[in-house]
Motif scaffolding. Structure first.
Motif, mmCIF file in Angstrom:
data_model
loop_
_atom_site.group_PDB
_atom_site.id
_atom_site.type_symbol
_atom_site.label_atom_id
_atom_site.label_comp_id
_atom_site.label_asym_id
_atom_site.label_seq_id
_atom_site.Cartn_x
_atom_site.Cartn_y
_atom_site.Cartn_z
ATOM 1 N N MET A 1 -9.233 -3.312 4.364
ATOM 2 C CA MET A 1 -10.436 -3.724 3.642
ATOM 3 C C MET A 1 -11.120 -4.875 4.363
ATOM 4 N N THR A 2 -12.425 -4.787 4.480
ATOM 5 C CA THR A 2 -13.214 -5.870 5.064
ATOM 6 C C THR A 2 -13.262 -7.045 4.096
ATOM 7 N N LYS A 3 -13.043 -8.241 4.609
ATOM 8 C CA LYS A 3 -13.064 -9.427 3.754
ATOM 9 C C LYS A 3 -14.489 -9.833 3.412
ATOM 10 N N LEU A 4 -14.667 -10.335 2.212
ATOM 11 C CA LEU A 4 -15.946 -10.869 1.747
ATOM 12 C C LEU A 4 -15.873 -12.392 1.742
ATOM 13 N N PHE A 200 -23.227 0.110 5.861
ATOM 14 C CA PHE A 200 -22.866 -0.690 7.037
ATOM 15 C C PHE A 200 -21.359 -0.651 7.266
ATOM 16 N N LYS A 201 -20.603 -0.909 6.222
ATOM 17 C CA LYS A 201 -19.144 -0.907 6.321
ATOM 18 C C LYS A 201 -18.621 0.444 6.831
ATOM 19 N N GLN A 202 -19.196 1.522 6.329
ATOM 20 C CA GLN A 202 -18.720 2.863 6.680
ATOM 21 C C GLN A 202 -18.958 3.217 8.153
ATOM 22 N N GLY A 206 -13.680 -1.363 12.571
ATOM 23 C CA GLY A 206 -13.036 -2.640 12.836
ATOM 24 C C GLY A 206 -13.744 -3.839 12.233
ATOM 25 N N LEU A 207 -14.590 -3.625 11.215
ATOM 26 C CA LEU A 207 -15.306 -4.736 10.581
ATOM 27 C C LEU A 207 -14.326 -5.586 9.779
ATOM 28 N N LEU A 208 -14.126 -6.824 10.217
ATOM 29 C CA LEU A 208 -13.123 -7.694 9.604
ATOM 30 C C LEU A 208 -13.662 -8.500 8.434
ATOM 31 N N GLU A 209 -14.932 -8.923 8.534
ATOM 32 C CA GLU A 209 -15.445 -9.870 7.544
ATOM 33 C C GLU A 209 -16.965 -9.796 7.478
ATOM 34 N N MET A 231 -18.574 -6.140 -7.254
ATOM 35 C CA MET A 231 -19.356 -5.004 -6.762
ATOM 36 C C MET A 231 -19.331 -4.949 -5.235
ATOM 37 N N TYR A 232 -19.408 -6.116 -4.600
ATOM 38 C CA TYR A 232 -19.291 -6.145 -3.133
ATOM 39 C C TYR A 232 -17.902 -5.730 -2.691
ATOM 40 N N LEU A 233 -16.883 -6.233 -3.359
ATOM 41 C CA LEU A 233 -15.507 -5.876 -2.988
ATOM 42 C C LEU A 233 -15.286 -4.373 -3.093
ATOM 43 N N HIS A 234 -15.843 -3.757 -4.119
ATOM 44 C CA HIS A 234 -15.711 -2.307 -4.286
ATOM 45 C C HIS A 234 -16.374 -1.556 -3.146
ATOM 46 N N ARG A 235 -17.541 -2.023 -2.718
ATOM 47 C CA ARG A 235 -18.269 -1.353 -1.647
ATOM 48 C C ARG A 235 -17.600 -1.567 -0.288
ATOM 49 N N LEU A 236 -16.811 -2.620 -0.167
ATOM 50 C CA LEU A 236 -16.167 -2.927 1.106
ATOM 51 C C LEU A 236 -14.796 -2.270 1.252
#
Length: 237
Positions: A1-4, A200-202, A206-209, A231-236
């Protein structure tokens, strides 16, 4: 999971507009972590028009996830970072009077300076990132400095996303591919929002943050801070 990592500059802007300590920047940071965010980002500027240097010192004492300090490495910023020793410093080439960050580094022209800054901060145990546009030559230039990560400057992506998402993401996907080949960690930020973050995440391997401030705080005015963070965490995911 990408960190927020949530940029809390706008909360400080609201506080400073009235004087006093409402809203409380430290409480907001603690609450954002409690709501699930994995980091807090601040971008102090020399005029302290939002985040103050003292905020950075105080936040280091209470942030339990990761503290990321962004800014242009002029001397007062360097001194602050070496004093506070955040988990990460992100080097951003913004002018003192810039309203917000508006460009990444020319890592080729400024290779010597950036290399010196990277080695200085890394020698103090601080993970270091360079803010860059999605240009392959500039990704190569960043790698040549010895930096740990890059932060992709995503304003162009956000601007063009509503018209053509695939075209908007293309240069960023190519930049991420090159960064992965060079074993550079990848962060991203600027104008990312609930509307465009999942796409963007998809498409960024290798997107870390991601570091998100203006959009997230604005969305929270309508939807609530706890709700928006999740909501951001769910999308990430």
């Amino acid at each position: 999971m990408t960190k927020l990592s949530v940029n809390i500059n706008k909360i400080a802007t609201l506080r400073n507009a009235r004087g006093g300590n409402v809203p409380d920047v430290l409480k907001a940071a603690a609450d954002i972590e409690r709501f699930g965010a994995q980091g807090i980002t601040i971008h102090p500027r020399p005029d302290e028009r939002h985040i103050r240097y003292q905020d950075a010192r105080d936040l280091k004492k209470i942030v339990t996830t990761e503290l990321n300090i962004e800014g242009n490495p002029e001397q007062s910023f360097i001194d602050l970072v070496l004093e506070v020793k955040p988990h990460q410093v992100t080097l951003v080439p913004d002018a003192p009077d810039a309203i917000t960050s508006n460009a990444g580094w020319d890592t080729i022209t400024h290779k010597t300076f950036l290399s010196e800054m990277v080695q200085l901060f890394k020698s103090h145990g601080i993970r270091t990132s360079i803010f860059v546009d999605p240009v392959l030559e500039l990704i190569d230039g960043a790698a040549a400095t010895g930096v740990d990560r890059i932060e992709l400057y995503t304003e162009a992506y956000a601007k063009h996303f509503p018209q053509d998402p695939n075209q908007a993401i293309a240069s960023y996907a190519a930049a991420a591919k090159r960064a992965n080949e060079l074993q550079l960690g990848i962060n991203a930020g600027h104008d990312l929002s609930l509307e465009n973050i999942q796409f963007f995440k998809q498409h960024i391997p290798g997107l870390l943050e991601v570091s998100i401030g203006h959009a997230l705080i604005s969305e929270a005015l309508y939807l609530g801070l706890d709700n928006v963070v999740n909501m951001y965490l769910h999308r990430l995911k």
